[in-house]
Design a protein around this motif. Structure first.
Motif, PDB file in Angstrom:
ATOM      1  N   VAL A 138       0.840  -1.201   0.000  1.00 32.55           N
ATOM      2  CA  VAL A 138       0.000   0.000   0.000  1.00 32.55           C
ATOM      3  C   VAL A 138       0.870   1.244   0.000  1.00 32.55           C
ATOM      4  O   VAL A 138       0.587   2.231  -0.707  1.00 32.55           O
ATOM      5  N   ASP A 139       1.949   1.225   0.769  1.00 32.12           N
ATOM      6  CA  ASP A 139       2.869   2.366   0.825  1.00 32.12           C
ATOM      7  C   ASP A 139       3.406   2.698  -0.560  1.00 32.12           C
ATOM      8  O   ASP A 139       3.449   3.864  -0.980  1.00 32.12           O
ATOM      9  N   ILE A 140       3.804   1.682  -1.308  1.00 29.50           N
ATOM     10  CA  ILE A 140       4.362   1.904  -2.644  1.00 29.50           C
ATOM     11  C   ILE A 140       3.301   2.448  -3.589  1.00 29.50           C
ATOM     12  O   ILE A 140       3.532   3.407  -4.335  1.00 29.50           O
ATOM     13  N   VAL A 141       2.110   1.850  -3.576  1.00 27.71           N
ATOM     14  CA  VAL A 141       1.045   2.308  -4.473  1.00 27.71           C
ATOM     15  C   VAL A 141       0.710   3.769  -4.203  1.00 27.71           C
ATOM     16  O   VAL A 141       0.546   4.566  -5.130  1.00 27.71           O
ATOM     17  N   VAL A 142       0.614   4.144  -2.939  1.00 27.99           N
ATOM     18  CA  VAL A 142       0.253   5.516  -2.598  1.00 27.99           C
ATOM     19  C   VAL A 142       1.391   6.475  -2.956  1.00 27.99           C
ATOM     20  O   VAL A 142       1.146   7.581  -3.446  1.00 27.99           O
ATOM     21  N   SER A 143       2.634   6.071  -2.735  1.00 27.19           N
ATOM     22  CA  SER A 143       3.759   6.923  -3.106  1.00 27.19           C
ATOM     23  C   SER A 143       3.760   7.215  -4.600  1.00 27.19           C
ATOM     24  O   SER A 143       4.166   8.298  -5.036  1.00 27.19           O
ATOM     25  N   LEU A 144       3.306   6.264  -5.390  1.00 27.63           N
ATOM     26  CA  LEU A 144       3.281   6.423  -6.844  1.00 27.63           C
ATOM     27  C   LEU A 144       1.973   7.035  -7.340  1.00 27.63           C
ATOM     28  O   LEU A 144       1.622   6.869  -8.505  1.00 27.63           O
ATOM     29  N   TRP A 145       1.278   7.781  -6.491  1.00 23.74           N
ATOM     30  CA  TRP A 145      -0.013   8.376  -6.861  1.00 23.74           C
ATOM     31  C   TRP A 145       0.093   9.149  -8.168  1.00 23.74           C
ATOM     32  O   TRP A 145      -0.829   9.120  -8.992  1.00 23.74           O
ATOM     33  N   PHE A 146       1.200   9.863  -8.352  1.00 21.73           N
ATOM     34  CA  PHE A 146       1.350  10.709  -9.539  1.00 21.73           C
ATOM     35  C   PHE A 146       1.414   9.891 -10.817  1.00 21.73           C
ATOM     36  O   PHE A 146       0.961  10.335 -11.881  1.00 21.73           O
ATOM     37  N   LEU A 147       1.990   8.681 -10.725  1.00 19.70           N
ATOM     38  CA  LEU A 147       2.090   7.822 -11.908  1.00 19.70           C
ATOM     39  C   LEU A 147       0.702   7.395 -12.365  1.00 19.70           C
ATOM     40  O   LEU A 147       0.425   7.340 -13.563  1.00 19.70           O
ATOM     41  N   TRP A 148      -0.165   7.109 -11.414  1.00 14.62           N
ATOM     42  CA  TRP A 148      -1.518   6.660 -11.754  1.00 14.62           C
ATOM     43  C   TRP A 148      -2.395   7.845 -12.162  1.00 14.62           C
ATOM     44  O   TRP A 148      -3.079   7.776 -13.189  1.00 14.62           O
ATOM     45  N   VAL A 149      -2.375   8.936 -11.393  1.00 15.55           N
ATOM     46  CA  VAL A 149      -3.317  10.035 -11.598  1.00 15.55           C
ATOM     47  C   VAL A 149      -2.849  10.990 -12.687  1.00 15.55           C
ATOM     48  O   VAL A 149      -3.618  11.342 -13.592  1.00 15.55           O
ATOM     49  N   ALA A 150      -1.603  11.451 -12.605  1.00 14.94           N
ATOM     50  CA  ALA A 150      -1.130  12.507 -13.503  1.00 14.94           C
ATOM     51  C   ALA A 150      -0.499  11.977 -14.779  1.00 14.94           C
ATOM     52  O   ALA A 150      -0.432  12.702 -15.771  1.00 14.94           O
ATOM     53  N   CYS A 151      -0.028  10.740 -14.744  1.00 17.06           N
ATOM     54  CA  CYS A 151       0.716  10.204 -15.897  1.00 17.06           C
ATOM     55  C   CYS A 151      -0.064   9.150 -16.667  1.00 17.06           C
ATOM     56  O   CYS A 151       0.516   8.366 -17.429  1.00 17.06           O
ATOM     57  N   GLY A 152      -1.367   9.072 -16.450  1.00 15.14           N
ATOM     58  CA  GLY A 152      -2.221   8.309 -17.344  1.00 15.14           C
ATOM     59  C   GLY A 152      -2.327   6.818 -17.101  1.00 15.14           C
ATOM     60  O   GLY A 152      -2.851   6.105 -17.952  1.00 15.14           O
ATOM     61  N   ARG A 153      -1.901   6.328 -15.933  1.00 16.55           N
ATOM     62  CA  ARG A 153      -1.987   4.886 -15.669  1.00 16.55           C
ATOM     63  C   ARG A 153      -3.070   4.619 -14.621  1.00 16.55           C
ATOM     64  O   ARG A 153      -2.855   3.893 -13.642  1.00 16.55           O
ATOM     65  N   VAL A 154      -4.229   5.194 -14.849  1.00 16.96           N
ATOM     66  CA  VAL A 154      -5.325   5.153 -13.878  1.00 16.96           C
ATOM     67  C   VAL A 154      -5.783   3.721 -13.622  1.00 16.96           C
ATOM     68  O   VAL A 154      -5.930   3.294 -12.463  1.00 16.96           O
ATOM     69  N   THR A 155      -6.033   2.977 -14.673  1.00 13.35           N
ATOM     70  CA  THR A 155      -6.569   1.617 -14.512  1.00 13.35           C
ATOM     71  C   THR A 155      -5.594   0.730 -13.752  1.00 13.35           C
ATOM     72  O   THR A 155      -5.995  -0.029 -12.856  1.00 13.35           O
ATOM     73  N   GLU A 156      -4.315   0.827 -14.093  1.00 19.79           N
ATOM     74  CA  GLU A 156      -3.311   0.022 -13.387  1.00 19.79           C
ATOM     75  C   GLU A 156      -3.255   0.391 -11.913  1.00 19.79           C
ATOM     76  O   GLU A 156      -3.223  -0.483 -11.036  1.00 19.79           O
ATOM     77  N   GLY A 157      -3.239   1.694 -11.613  1.00 15.88           N
ATOM     78  CA  GLY A 157      -3.172   2.116 -10.223  1.00 15.88           C
ATOM     79  C   GLY A 157      -4.381   1.668  -9.432  1.00 15.88           C
ATOM     80  O   GLY A 157      -4.266   1.234  -8.280  1.00 15.88           O
TER      81      GLY A 157
END
Length: 469
Positions: A185-204
């Motif tokens: 969970v720590d890693i997923v949350v730290s990478l919030w920008f990758l999912w939200v801002a960089c277009g990897r919403v479904t993966e995140g």
């Protein structure tokens, strides 16, 4: 005669599938011989290196592999001896990164090391060390994003994603899934920008749901904030609402004051998605009041001011321009030690385009819309790129450049169908430019040339069109 050439086609060499790739028995045998030719220290490092899913450098090797019979002061020399036998050099440094060697372990060598590591009984010690390293990498990427090194942050996260992906899956833990769910969970949350801002919403969204399902304790407030954000970016504001309520309660429970500003921002983003501009503006102002001067995660103060401008640009143009000016001052106050917030810049270009469009200056509005499109494409935001392209299409249609507008709308439709599922609906503030652009083209839809332009735009895509639209 070559024995391989002479072998009948119906008698192929035996093949194993390891990590999704076919590996022949003779490759495994050669790797085993190389391993047996090594000394005790080299064998030990070979085994421990097998936990790396992707490429790695000496710093990662020290963090993960240096303990017990292989102390840190010996790792470098042992790595030099192991590298020619078991590793391939990799050139995957990104711009501005300090020079240094990088390696990747081919599957036959990794398979031999992994089997020997398990036989030695060391897997339970090495894998948690690798996960701790992944947590550190994810946090470093998050810090870079907050400091304005956003392209570097994205490139680091993407390069390290094979290892991070393994660490985000608690079911691969050597002990039990719940034992590693907190790190996941720590890693997923730290990478919030990758999912939200960089277009990897479904993966995140998928990774966070998986990690939270195995989390043994109370759900962290920041994880629930991210879950709500990902639902909103997926076009499901109704799913975001209950998660926002749970996140607020969790932040109160945990005393996570930094989360309150982010939750207010997300409530504003949800209202903006629904077209409730006044409500959105109130929430963004509350977020600015609750945020610290330098938020440790989530959107920046500059980004929040730009969001406020988006909420005001169609009802209070002067207020929107003031918010954009404040966003520029936010950047000026931190420019001595931090880079630009590229995501905020992209949406600021969009807001300026909206203001110029309402002022009746379509050429300048089109230029800002094109800047927004390029910046969104640069960081990878499909939501932002689609919204900017539709605004640009509206400007082109109003300016009489109907083929250019059709190109852009065709490319946007392709992007949305390839990135989002069929239930996705664009935000209300994005639907407005699309509707106005289509209205300007409606009388021409039966034109075969315009239909061909739409189809050509879908074939070429937004990257190609952004250079010329």
């Amino acid at each position: 005669m070559d024995p391989v050439a002479a072998r009948p086609a119906e008698q192929p060499a035996s093949v194993e599938h390891l990590w999704g790739e076919p590996v022949a028995a003779d490759q495994l045998a050669a790797a085993e011989r190389g391993y047996l030719d090594c000394g005790p220290a080299e064998r030990l490092l070979w085994e421990r290196l097998s936990v790396f899913e992707g490429a790695f450098g000496p710093d990662a090797v020290r963090e993960v592999c240096a303990y017990g019979a292989l102390p840190a002061e010996r790792v470098a020399e042992v790595l030099e001896r192991v590298a020619p036998l078991a590793l391939l050099p990799v050139d995957d440094l990104f711009d501005g990164e300090p020079a240094g060697p990088r390696y990747w372990m081919p599957h036959p060598m990794r398979a031999v090391g992994a089997r020997r590591l398990t036989a030695r009984g060391d897997r339970g010690a090495v894998v948690p060390r690798h996960r701790a390293w992944c947590v550190k990498v994810a946090r470093r990427a998050a810090d870079w994003w907050q400091l304005g090194r956003q392209i570097d942050a994205r490139d680091l996260a993407l390069r390290e994603l094979p290892g991070l992906a393994a660490a985000m899956d608690p079911t691969t833990a050597p002990l039990s899934p719940s034992a590693e769910a907190e790190a996941a969970v720590d890693i997923v949350v730290s990478l919030w920008f990758l999912w939200v801002a960089c277009g990897r919403v479904t993966e995140g969204r998928t990774r966070l749901r998986h990690a939270l399902a195995l989390h043994p304790g109370p759900e962290p407030a920041r994880a629930l904030w991210l879950a709500a954000f990902l639902e909103l970016e997926s076009g499901r504001p109704e799913e975001a609402d209950p998660l926002l309520s749970r996140a607020w309660a969790a932040a109160v429970r945990d005393g996570d004051e930094a989360c309150f500003g982010m939750l207010a921002h997300l409530r504003g983003a949800t209202a903006l998605y629904r077209g409730r501009m006044r409500e959105a503006a109130e929430e963004f102002r509350e977020a600015l009041a609750l945020m610290g001067s330098e938020p440790e995660f989530g959107p920046s103060r500059q980004g929040c001011r730009v969001a406020l401008a988006l909420a005001l640009c169609r009802t209070d143009p002067e207020g929107a321009q003031e918010a954009l000016d404040e966003a520029d001052r936010e950047y000026d106050a931190r420019r001595a030690w931090a880079g630009r917030d590229l995501a905020a810049d992209a949406w600021a270009h969009h807001a300026r385009a909206e203001l110029l469009a309402w002022d009746g200056v379509p050429e300048r509005a089109a230029e800002y819309a094109r800047r927004a499109l390029r910046e969104h494409l640069r960081i990878g935001s499909a939501v932002g790129a689609a919204c900017a392209a539709e605004l640009l299409a509206q400007m082109r249609a109003l300016d009489g450049r109907h083929a250019s507008a059709a190109h852009l709308l065709g490319a946007v439709d392709l992007l949305r169908t390839s990135v989002f599922d069929t239930s996705y609906r664009p935000a209300a503030y994005c639907a407005g430019p699309r509707g106005r652009g289509e209205a300007a083209l409606r009388d021409l839809l039966d034109d075969p040339e315009l239909r061909r332009a739409y189809e050509e735009g879908a074939r070429r895509g937004l990257f190609a069109l952004s250079a010329e639209a």
